[in-house]
Scaffold this motif. Sequence first.
Motif, PDB file in Angstrom:
ATOM      1  N   ARG A 188       0.871  -1.042  -0.037  1.00 56.17           N
ATOM      2  CA  ARG A 188      -0.062   0.145  -0.158  1.00 56.17           C
ATOM      3  C   ARG A 188       0.789   1.257   0.076  1.00 56.17           C
ATOM      4  O   ARG A 188       0.524   2.354  -0.906  1.00 56.17           O
ATOM      5  N   ILE A 189       1.953   1.274   0.719  1.00 54.89           N
ATOM      6  CA  ILE A 189       2.791   2.545   1.033  1.00 54.89           C
ATOM      7  C   ILE A 189       3.541   2.744  -0.318  1.00 54.89           C
ATOM      8  O   ILE A 189       3.810   3.928  -0.876  1.00 54.89           O
ATOM      9  N   ARG A 190       4.041   1.514  -1.058  1.00 57.31           N
ATOM     10  CA  ARG A 190       4.694   1.569  -2.218  1.00 57.31           C
ATOM     11  C   ARG A 190       4.032   2.166  -3.105  1.00 57.31           C
ATOM     12  O   ARG A 190       4.475   2.855  -4.200  1.00 57.31           O
ATOM     13  N   ARG A 191       2.614   1.800  -3.309  1.00 53.20           N
ATOM     14  CA  ARG A 191       1.865   2.152  -4.497  1.00 53.20           C
ATOM     15  C   ARG A 191       1.591   3.792  -4.252  1.00 53.20           C
ATOM     16  O   ARG A 191       1.576   4.594  -5.012  1.00 53.20           O
ATOM     17  N   GLU A 192       1.321   4.005  -2.885  1.00 51.28           N
ATOM     18  CA  GLU A 192       1.074   5.772  -2.683  1.00 51.28           C
ATOM     19  C   GLU A 192       2.167   6.374  -2.945  1.00 51.28           C
ATOM     20  O   GLU A 192       1.910   7.544  -3.488  1.00 51.28           O
ATOM     21  N   HIS A 197       8.185  -1.952  -7.468  1.00 50.09           N
ATOM     22  CA  HIS A 197       8.325  -3.177  -6.724  1.00 50.09           C
ATOM     23  C   HIS A 197       9.872  -3.702  -6.477  1.00 50.09           C
ATOM     24  O   HIS A 197      10.018  -4.251  -5.543  1.00 50.09           O
ATOM     25  N   ASP A 198      10.580  -3.458  -7.364  1.00 49.21           N
ATOM     26  CA  ASP A 198      11.999  -3.791  -7.646  1.00 49.21           C
ATOM     27  C   ASP A 198      12.960  -2.975  -6.886  1.00 49.21           C
ATOM     28  O   ASP A 198      14.043  -3.319  -6.857  1.00 49.21           O
ATOM     29  N   ALA A 199      12.442  -1.781  -6.436  1.00 50.65           N
ATOM     30  CA  ALA A 199      13.505  -0.939  -5.853  1.00 50.65           C
ATOM     31  C   ALA A 199      13.716  -1.394  -4.678  1.00 50.65           C
ATOM     32  O   ALA A 199      13.188  -1.888  -3.721  1.00 50.65           O
ATOM     33  N   VAL A 200      15.107  -1.322  -4.186  1.00 52.51           N
ATOM     34  CA  VAL A 200      15.828  -1.387  -2.723  1.00 52.51           C
ATOM     35  C   VAL A 200      15.600  -0.183  -1.989  1.00 52.51           C
ATOM     36  O   VAL A 200      16.208   0.768  -2.564  1.00 52.51           O
ATOM     37  N   VAL A 201      14.732  -0.144  -0.978  1.00 53.91           N
ATOM     38  CA  VAL A 201      14.462   1.180  -0.476  1.00 53.91           C
ATOM     39  C   VAL A 201      15.127   1.061   0.961  1.00 53.91           C
ATOM     40  O   VAL A 201      14.948   0.372   1.767  1.00 53.91           O
ATOM     41  N   ALA A 202      15.854   2.158   1.296  1.00 52.78           N
ATOM     42  CA  ALA A 202      16.506   2.711   2.533  1.00 52.78           C
ATOM     43  C   ALA A 202      15.620   3.796   3.126  1.00 52.78           C
ATOM     44  O   ALA A 202      15.269   4.542   2.378  1.00 52.78           O
ATOM     45  N   VAL A 203      15.433   3.735   4.422  1.00 56.46           N
ATOM     46  CA  VAL A 203      14.588   4.608   5.120  1.00 56.46           C
ATOM     47  C   VAL A 203      15.443   5.408   6.278  1.00 56.46           C
ATOM     48  O   VAL A 203      16.330   4.618   7.082  1.00 56.46           O
ATOM     49  N   ALA A 273       7.196  -0.724   4.495  1.00 62.53           N
ATOM     50  CA  ALA A 273       7.549  -0.397   3.044  1.00 62.53           C
ATOM     51  C   ALA A 273       9.025  -0.453   2.645  1.00 62.53           C
ATOM     52  O   ALA A 273       9.297  -0.474   1.382  1.00 62.53           O
ATOM     53  N   SER A 274       9.990  -0.494   3.625  1.00 61.47           N
ATOM     54  CA  SER A 274      11.310  -0.434   3.206  1.00 61.47           C
ATOM     55  C   SER A 274      11.900  -1.722   3.305  1.00 61.47           C
ATOM     56  O   SER A 274      11.664  -2.883   3.836  1.00 61.47           O
TER      57      SER A 274
END
Length: 386
Positions: A188-192, A197-203, A273-274
């Motif tokens: 849900r957060i990634r869509r927002e 979908h294939d991104a590697v996300v750091a927060v 989401a991360s």
Amino acid sequence: MTDQDAPQVPPLRVLWLIKGLGPGGAERLLVSFARLVGRDSLSVEVGYVRPDKTQLVAELASLGVTSRPLSGDGHHWIATLRKLLATGGFDVVHAHSPLLAGVVRLLVRTLPQKTRPKVATTEHNEWESYARRTRLLNAVTAPLDSHRWAVSRRVRASMWPWVGKGTEVLIQGIEFDRFDAAADARQRIRRELGIPHDAVVAVSVANLRRPKDYPNLLRATGVARLEIPNFTVLVLGQGPLKEEIEGLHAELGLGDSVRFLGFRSDVADILAASDIFVIASAYEGGPLSLIEAMRSGLPSVATDVGFVSDVIEPGVHGLIVPTRNHRELAKAFVTLCRDGDARAAMGRAARSVSGRFDIRETVERQMEVYRQLAGKASSLNTSRND
């Protein structure tokens, strides 16, 4: 004698002092504390100096805590604080800011001895991060404390020796429920946010202030992106360096690889989401966001600050790098981005040890000290205030 006939012990009267009530780690601790302690055990008020930092006032009010701005009524905040101390009938004053701690220690000594509250303080940051005058005031007045905590061994080690000697290390905790309930928020957060979908996300969850060393994070991201094009960093935070940091972001040409989300009330959902949690700071005390990330099942890439080395075992729960070294930070990003299995294993390990950091233990210890300082024997009630 029945429980009804037993003499009623009045709740402790405690004044918390803090610089502001914005969405920082120390400030959130006050909310957690208020949520867990019953009003029959504790009657608490908060005094704060920054009239522009009020985001948590309403939430504290919903928990029965009155927040009092010490500035803005035409009087200097020190005069307002002195009047509050003289009329509030407090058993204990607990300061969460080095400047406020130094001032309140002296103000309490101006009150009649029989009405003086005891002073407790918590050191949330390494002393090197304080202005020189604040550090001097804190050191000179520290012997006037009745009790003093530091949020990590590194914070205690940063103090002047005679101050650190009398300081108890109390690692702060978190409320687990907020992060356990957010596990299904990832898609849900990634869509927002429009994150592939294939991104590697750091927060990063840290306000835009000098000790957080955002230039280190931005430069590391630029280097890491050369090898991992789908690497994305989300920044949750606000603060006085916003324009400066956004200017460096533009100068480095980072574009959407670093996204500034500002203040978010759904931190738990963003963590879910991360893929990686990051601390790039030059100085820290006890970054609670690290514990929140571990509870969310994230491996961490963190500079060696605060209690990071007490909490993270390198290669097991994440990776630790030197401060102010963006190339080592970038190398750690690349390592975790390339090895999804290692990321997942570190995340599971991090979550498995996060149970050591339950805020209830912090609350119990602080209430125990409050009662000792006030000379009152009362039972602790840590039930939720639903």
